[in-house]
Design a protein around this motif. Structure first.
Motif, PDB file in Angstrom:
ATOM      1  N   THR A  81       0.746  -1.150  -0.007  1.00  0.00           N
ATOM      2  CA  THR A  81       0.112  -0.002   0.098  1.00  0.00           C
ATOM      3  C   THR A  81       0.912   1.296   0.032  1.00  0.00           C
ATOM      4  N   ASP A  82       0.226   2.491   0.009  1.00  0.00           N
ATOM      5  CA  ASP A  82       1.007   3.660   0.259  1.00  0.00           C
ATOM      6  C   ASP A  82       2.027   3.794  -0.819  1.00  0.00           C
ATOM      7  N   GLU A  83       2.819   4.393  -0.185  1.00  0.00           N
ATOM      8  CA  GLU A  83       4.087   4.612  -1.397  1.00  0.00           C
ATOM      9  C   GLU A  83       4.789   3.501  -2.250  1.00  0.00           C
ATOM     10  N   SER A  84       4.602   2.382  -1.703  1.00  0.00           N
ATOM     11  CA  SER A  84       5.052   1.036  -2.424  1.00  0.00           C
ATOM     12  C   SER A  84       3.956   1.115  -3.572  1.00  0.00           C
ATOM     13  N   ALA A  85       2.748   1.141  -3.188  1.00  0.00           N
ATOM     14  CA  ALA A  85       1.659   0.770  -4.176  1.00  0.00           C
ATOM     15  C   ALA A  85       1.735   1.948  -5.328  1.00  0.00           C
ATOM     16  N   TYR A  86       1.908   3.064  -4.941  1.00  0.00           N
ATOM     17  CA  TYR A  86       1.950   4.043  -6.103  1.00  0.00           C
ATOM     18  C   TYR A  86       3.174   4.108  -6.797  1.00  0.00           C
ATOM     19  N   TYR A  87       4.452   3.690  -6.379  1.00  0.00           N
ATOM     20  CA  TYR A  87       5.565   3.263  -7.131  1.00  0.00           C
ATOM     21  C   TYR A  87       5.282   1.912  -8.152  1.00  0.00           C
ATOM     22  N   TYR A  88       4.630   0.701  -7.624  1.00  0.00           N
ATOM     23  CA  TYR A  88       4.414  -0.209  -8.320  1.00  0.00           C
ATOM     24  C   TYR A  88       3.435   0.102  -9.349  1.00  0.00           C
ATOM     25  N   HIS A  89       2.458   0.737  -9.084  1.00  0.00           N
ATOM     26  CA  HIS A  89       1.464   1.202 -10.337  1.00  0.00           C
ATOM     27  C   HIS A  89       1.713   2.194 -11.301  1.00  0.00           C
ATOM     28  N   ASP A  90       3.233   2.592 -11.024  1.00  0.00           N
ATOM     29  CA  ASP A  90       3.861   3.314 -12.059  1.00  0.00           C
ATOM     30  C   ASP A  90       3.048   4.964 -11.856  1.00  0.00           C
ATOM     31  N   LEU A  91       2.630   5.504 -10.639  1.00  0.00           N
ATOM     32  CA  LEU A  91       2.059   6.448 -10.497  1.00  0.00           C
ATOM     33  C   LEU A  91       3.057   7.482 -10.067  1.00  0.00           C
ATOM     34  N   THR A  92       4.181   7.282  -9.489  1.00  0.00           N
ATOM     35  CA  THR A  92       5.398   8.166  -9.255  1.00  0.00           C
ATOM     36  C   THR A  92       6.606   7.419  -9.673  1.00  0.00           C
ATOM     37  N   ASP A  93       7.542   8.263  -9.880  1.00  0.00           N
ATOM     38  CA  ASP A  93       8.878   7.588 -10.172  1.00  0.00           C
ATOM     39  C   ASP A  93       9.705   7.702  -8.789  1.00  0.00           C
ATOM     40  N   VAL A  94       9.250   8.164  -7.652  1.00  0.00           N
ATOM     41  CA  VAL A  94       9.913   8.172  -6.468  1.00  0.00           C
ATOM     42  C   VAL A  94       9.878   6.659  -5.794  1.00  0.00           C
ATOM     43  N   ILE A  95      11.146   6.020  -5.637  1.00  0.00           N
ATOM     44  CA  ILE A  95      11.497   4.819  -5.168  1.00  0.00           C
ATOM     45  C   ILE A  95      11.365   4.856  -3.887  1.00  0.00           C
ATOM     46  N   PRO A  96      10.311   4.239  -3.110  1.00  0.00           N
ATOM     47  CA  PRO A  96      10.268   4.140  -1.769  1.00  0.00           C
ATOM     48  C   PRO A  96      11.542   3.483  -0.928  1.00  0.00           C
ATOM     49  N   GLU A  97      11.964   4.010  -0.005  1.00  0.00           N
ATOM     50  CA  GLU A  97      12.950   3.626   0.652  1.00  0.00           C
ATOM     51  C   GLU A  97      12.582   2.589   1.660  1.00  0.00           C
ATOM     52  N   MET A  98      11.358   2.203   2.008  1.00  0.00           N
ATOM     53  CA  MET A  98      10.833   1.108   2.867  1.00  0.00           C
ATOM     54  C   MET A  98       9.853   0.418   1.745  1.00  0.00           C
ATOM     55  N   TYR A  99       9.367  -0.794   2.582  1.00  0.00           N
ATOM     56  CA  TYR A  99       8.314  -1.336   2.108  1.00  0.00           C
ATOM     57  C   TYR A  99       6.955  -0.924   2.771  1.00  0.00           C
ATOM     58  N   PHE A 100       5.830  -0.711   2.104  1.00  0.00           N
ATOM     59  CA  PHE A 100       4.789  -0.198   3.005  1.00  0.00           C
ATOM     60  C   PHE A 100       3.580  -1.337   2.746  1.00  0.00           C
ATOM     61  N   LEU A 101       3.377  -1.992   3.984  1.00  0.00           N
ATOM     62  CA  LEU A 101       2.299  -3.011   3.977  1.00  0.00           C
ATOM     63  C   LEU A 101       1.246  -2.652   4.980  1.00  0.00           C
ATOM     64  N   ALA A 102       0.020  -2.968   4.533  1.00  0.00           N
ATOM     65  CA  ALA A 102      -1.123  -2.937   5.247  1.00  0.00           C
ATOM     66  C   ALA A 102      -1.476  -4.361   5.728  1.00  0.00           C
ATOM     67  N   THR A 103      -1.785  -4.350   6.961  1.00  0.00           N
ATOM     68  CA  THR A 103      -2.522  -5.560   7.637  1.00  0.00           C
ATOM     69  C   THR A 103      -3.713  -5.356   8.347  1.00  0.00           C
ATOM     70  N   ARG A 104      -4.330  -6.498   8.879  1.00  0.00           N
ATOM     71  CA  ARG A 104      -5.432  -6.349   9.641  1.00  0.00           C
ATOM     72  C   ARG A 104      -5.121  -5.973  11.019  1.00  0.00           C
TER      73      ARG A 104
END
Length: 180
Positions: free
Chosen positions: A57-80
């Protein structure tokens, strides 16, 4: 290909055979509980395998969906909310209520790794919900890229996801003024 410790035990029949395969370099230990048939594995694949109940999710998802070229420094994960805390220095975890967690999860292939990630439609809702969290130029970059792909989005799903959250009608008004 990556394997968990249990996968390896099932494949090799026991701990002795697993250690033998490691010694013969038929298998490589990537980190605790994660093994690979190749010497090196991507961090994305390792994180995805290590946390199978989490969603990018978050910055990771925006990057993987090619909505930004800013490579996230961390992996953003959503959990229950009821899931355990992830104690991994590579991961920033966000807890999502059980009622909305499953909505918008898709499987995506990124650099030959299959990951669970929120869809672009769900991430549009998240962008509007948390727009004050992001630096202005980062927010504008993502927003402009959403405008570029506006006709590829399923707006029925956007409306469905917005309705799941409090003030969903306000979220839709913001989308109408800023994206459409």
């Amino acid at each position: 290909m990556l394997y968990t410790y249990n996968d390896c035990l099932h494949e090799y029949g026991g701990d002795y055979q697993l250690k033998k395969a490691l010694a013969e370099q038929k298998l490589y230990k990537i980190e605790k509980g994660i093994y690979s048939s190749e010497k090196y594995a991507s961090d994305l694949a390792v994180v995805s395998l290590k946390y199978p109940n989490a969603v990018f999710t978050d910055e990771s998802a925006y990057y993987y969906h090619d909505l930004t070229d800013v490579i996230p420094e961390m992996y953003f994960l959503a959990t229950r909310r009821t899931d355990s805390r992830i104690r991994d220095k590579r991961v920033i975890q966000s807890f999502v209520s059980n009622e909305v967690f499953d909505h918008g999860i898709i499987q995506m292939t990124y650099n030959d790794d299959t990951i669970k990630i929120y869809s672009r439609e769900r991430m549009l809702i998240e962008l509007m919900r948390f727009r004050s969290r992001y630096p202005r130029d980062y927010y504008k970059e993502i927003l402009l890229n959403y405008r570029r792909i506006i006709y590829d989005l399923d707006f029925w799903k956007v409306e469905e996801y917005a309705a799941l959250f409090a003030h969903g009608d306000n979220i839709m008004k913001i989308i109408e003024t800023e994206v459409l």
